[in-house]
Design a protein around this motif. Sequence first.
Motif, PDB file in Angstrom:
ATOM      1  N   ALA A 235     -27.022  44.101  75.393  1.00  0.00           N
ATOM      2  CA  ALA A 235     -27.412  45.435  75.858  1.00  0.00           C
ATOM      3  C   ALA A 235     -28.914  45.510  76.092  1.00  0.00           C
ATOM      4  O   ALA A 235     -29.366  46.094  77.081  1.00  0.00           O
ATOM      5  N   ILE A 236     -29.665  44.899  75.200  1.00  0.00           N
ATOM      6  CA  ILE A 236     -31.123  44.895  75.366  1.00  0.00           C
ATOM      7  C   ILE A 236     -31.505  44.087  76.590  1.00  0.00           C
ATOM      8  O   ILE A 236     -32.358  44.493  77.382  1.00  0.00           O
ATOM      9  N   ASP A 237     -30.850  42.953  76.787  1.00  0.00           N
ATOM     10  CA  ASP A 237     -31.143  42.122  77.959  1.00  0.00           C
ATOM     11  C   ASP A 237     -30.816  42.840  79.262  1.00  0.00           C
ATOM     12  O   ASP A 237     -31.596  42.813  80.203  1.00  0.00           O
ATOM     13  N   GLY A 238     -29.657  43.469  79.305  1.00  0.00           N
ATOM     14  CA  GLY A 238     -29.215  44.088  80.552  1.00  0.00           C
ATOM     15  C   GLY A 238     -29.366  45.583  80.586  1.00  0.00           C
ATOM     16  O   GLY A 238     -29.037  46.214  81.588  1.00  0.00           O
ATOM     17  N   GLU A 239     -29.856  46.164  79.504  1.00  0.00           N
ATOM     18  CA  GLU A 239     -30.010  47.604  79.391  1.00  0.00           C
ATOM     19  C   GLU A 239     -28.722  48.320  79.799  1.00  0.00           C
ATOM     20  O   GLU A 239     -28.727  49.290  80.531  1.00  0.00           O
ATOM     21  N   ASN A 240     -27.606  47.824  79.294  1.00  0.00           N
ATOM     22  CA  ASN A 240     -26.298  48.369  79.600  1.00  0.00           C
ATOM     23  C   ASN A 240     -25.803  49.171  78.395  1.00  0.00           C
ATOM     24  O   ASN A 240     -25.495  48.610  77.348  1.00  0.00           O
ATOM     25  N   ALA A 241     -25.702  50.463  78.564  1.00  0.00           N
ATOM     26  CA  ALA A 241     -25.286  51.343  77.468  1.00  0.00           C
ATOM     27  C   ALA A 241     -23.858  51.065  77.025  1.00  0.00           C
ATOM     28  O   ALA A 241     -23.509  51.311  75.868  1.00  0.00           O
ATOM     29  N   ASP A 242     -23.024  50.557  77.914  1.00  0.00           N
ATOM     30  CA  ASP A 242     -21.640  50.238  77.544  1.00  0.00           C
ATOM     31  C   ASP A 242     -21.583  49.184  76.449  1.00  0.00           C
ATOM     32  O   ASP A 242     -20.690  49.209  75.603  1.00  0.00           O
ATOM     33  N   TYR A 243     -22.513  48.255  76.459  1.00  0.00           N
ATOM     34  CA  TYR A 243     -22.548  47.230  75.416  1.00  0.00           C
ATOM     35  C   TYR A 243     -22.831  47.847  74.049  1.00  0.00           C
ATOM     36  O   TYR A 243     -22.294  47.406  73.035  1.00  0.00           O
ATOM     37  N   LEU A 244     -23.685  48.849  74.013  1.00  0.00           N
ATOM     38  CA  LEU A 244     -23.979  49.514  72.747  1.00  0.00           C
ATOM     39  C   LEU A 244     -22.752  50.265  72.236  1.00  0.00           C
ATOM     40  O   LEU A 244     -22.474  50.261  71.037  1.00  0.00           O
TER      41      LEU A 244
END
Length: 169
Positions: free
Chosen positions: A126-135
């Motif tokens: 999530a940090i790498d791709g700034e993807n909120a779904d991962y969080l």
Amino acid sequence: MKKRVYIAVVTLALASLFAGCGKKSADAAVSVKDDVVEFVNEELPAAKADHDNAIGIYNAYFAGSSDQDLDAFKTSLQDTAIPAMENCITTISNIEVATDEVKALKDSYLQSVQKECEAMKMVVSAIDGENADYLTQADSLIAEAATLRSDYQTKLQAIANEQGIVVNQ
């Protein structure tokens, strides 16, 4: 000559018999009580130390008690927390248990640690791709891990009560 052949055959047969049955006989002799005490009080603490270290790093950031930025948090996860969790998983996987009851305990504990490790990896992604779904997925994994850990503790307490033993949690 017949006597030597007979002795060799009998010796070979006995050696085969003992080699084939040795593990089963040893496992059958282990009581649930002894197996639980060994697993929880002797074997698990080494893995738990790695687990507690990793979870401490993970929780510190989300509890707001950390002044580190996302990149520093990512580095802490990658360099310290995730390797500690992977070591914990390996340690638990390598623990040998003798009874079905303790195998169920081990499996619950192991699955919870695996979910937590997977959650940490999702946070890094999530940090790498700034993807909120991962969080969101990581939060879901942490919730699943908490359920598995609760299941472990419930099973452990039931066995401890049944066997009249005290275990370190």
